[in-house]
Design a protein around this motif. Structure first.
Motif, PDB file in Angstrom:
ATOM      1  N   LYS A  79       1.097  -1.332   0.098  1.00  0.00           N
ATOM      2  CA  LYS A  79       0.227  -0.133   0.075  1.00  0.00           C
ATOM      3  C   LYS A  79       0.822   1.222  -0.367  1.00  0.00           C
ATOM      4  O   LYS A  79       0.645   2.416  -0.713  1.00  0.00           O
ATOM      5  N   ASP A  80       1.863   1.512   0.846  1.00  0.00           N
ATOM      6  CA  ASP A  80       2.840   2.403   0.485  1.00  0.00           C
ATOM      7  C   ASP A  80       4.468   1.958   0.867  1.00  0.00           C
ATOM      8  O   ASP A  80       4.535   1.557   1.619  1.00  0.00           O
ATOM      9  N   TRP A  81       4.569   1.745  -0.927  1.00  0.00           N
ATOM     10  CA  TRP A  81       6.186   0.927  -0.841  1.00  0.00           C
ATOM     11  C   TRP A  81       7.064   1.786  -0.340  1.00  0.00           C
ATOM     12  O   TRP A  81       8.290   0.662   0.701  1.00  0.00           O
TER      13      TRP A  81
ATOM     14  N   LEU B  22       7.012   3.483   2.792  1.00  0.00           N
ATOM     15  CA  LEU B  22       6.867   3.375   4.409  1.00  0.00           C
ATOM     16  C   LEU B  22       7.534   1.818   4.973  1.00  0.00           C
ATOM     17  O   LEU B  22       7.870   1.571   6.044  1.00  0.00           O
ATOM     18  N   SER B  23       6.706   0.545   3.860  1.00  0.00           N
ATOM     19  CA  SER B  23       6.696  -0.859   4.333  1.00  0.00           C
ATOM     20  C   SER B  23       8.720  -1.017   4.692  1.00  0.00           C
ATOM     21  O   SER B  23       9.016  -2.145   4.537  1.00  0.00           O
ATOM     22  N   ASP B  24       9.000  -0.286   2.797  1.00  0.00           N
ATOM     23  CA  ASP B  24      10.117  -0.746   1.892  1.00  0.00           C
ATOM     24  C   ASP B  24      10.863  -2.159   2.724  1.00  0.00           C
ATOM     25  O   ASP B  24      11.264  -2.300   2.507  1.00  0.00           O
TER      26      ASP B  24
ATOM     27  N   GLY C 146       8.548   6.474  -6.982  1.00  0.00           N
ATOM     28  CA  GLY C 146       7.441   7.184  -6.620  1.00  0.00           C
ATOM     29  C   GLY C 146       6.903   8.349  -7.419  1.00  0.00           C
ATOM     30  O   GLY C 146       5.391   8.496  -7.295  1.00  0.00           O
TER      31      GLY C 146
END
Length: 269
Positions: free
Chosen positions: A217-219, A221-223, A252
């Protein structure tokens, strides 16, 4: 004389041509190697590359799947479009390019099969294909002769080191980081005489990622990334390497590939 090579799994060159144009304008590599172009040769956006100043192209395409292309400001001489495993897939192209200062480079551009989800060649033909493909790659050596050398780039779909993935322990049984793949790729590199240029500039204890899944969902943030894209060379070229740049920010961009470009800069002096 500076010489730069970029490699990028673009995940459909026609769909993401605006991103490619943006990248070329901003970073201006001498040579750009693309993987997963997903178009037949006659559908390749050659006119857009010429408009961007890249007149020289070597293309090995396939309708809707796979495909590799090497695009350059400098003249290219096609050496080989090699078919691996008798599958008819467009996953390799090699060219000869004048890198300046009397240097000639044999440049291999690869897109190694991903291997599917199940890391068992007995029940997963895609994984069997991947292992067979890697076995055939052993025939390629890091040839060097005086000022001539070899560079191998592309999406090799394997993250070999523990620091090439977000969690070594959690990915040991996940395709791209299983021991049979990581040990096989490192053996291929060593026995072929190749130098891992990314790890020449970025120490092995530091994490490097070039791919982040679309599923996150948030590449950022999760990394949860992996280093699937690589740049190798023959030993005689590695002392001229002056930089490696992984363009994390490209993940991004608007409608991005799940891979980001990697740039290697050389100073052949």
């Amino acid at each position: 004389m500076p010489f730069t090579i970029a490699t990028w799994n673009i995940n459909s060159v026609r769909l993401r041509m605006p991103l490619v144009e943006q990248f070329l304008e901003r970073y201006s590599p001498d040579v750009l190697c693309l993987q997963e172009t997903k178009c037949a040769d006659d559908q390749f956006p050659a006119a857009a590359f010429r408009k961007a100043g890249y007149e020289h192209m070597a293309i090995h395409g396939q309708k809707g799947y796979h495909g590799v292309a090497t695009i350059a400001r400098r003249p290219l001489k096609l050496v080989e479009k090699r078919e691996f495993c008798g599958m008819g897939d467009s996953r390799h192209i090699s060219v000869s390019v004048d890198a300046g200062a009397g240097r000639s480079v044999l440049l291999h551009n690869f897109y190694v099969p991903a291997g599917g989800d199940e890391p068992d060649p007995a029940i997963n033909p895609k994984f069997r294909h991947k292992l067979d493909f890697l076995a055939e790659m052993h025939a390629l050596r890091a040839e060097e002769n005086g000022n001539s050398g070899t560079i191998l780039v592309g999406d090799l779909n394997i993250a070999p080191l523990e620091t090439d993935v977000w969690s070594h322990k959690q990915l040991l049984k996940v395709v791209s980081h299983t021991p049979v793949e990581t040990e096989g790729l490192e053996r291929l590199r060593r026995e072929g005489g190749w130098v891992d240029l990314m790890r020449e500039k970025i120490p092995p204890e530091e994490k490097i990622f070039t791919w982040w899944s679309y599923r996150a969902k948030d590449w950022a943030l999760s990394d949860r990334g992996r280093r699937l894209d690589h740049i190798w060379s023959s030993p005689n070229l590695s002392p001229s390497l002056n930089r490696i740049e992984v363009l994390r920010e490209a993940r991004g961009w608007d409608r991005p590939s799940d891979h980001v470009p990697v740039i290697a800069g050389f100073d052949f002096g």
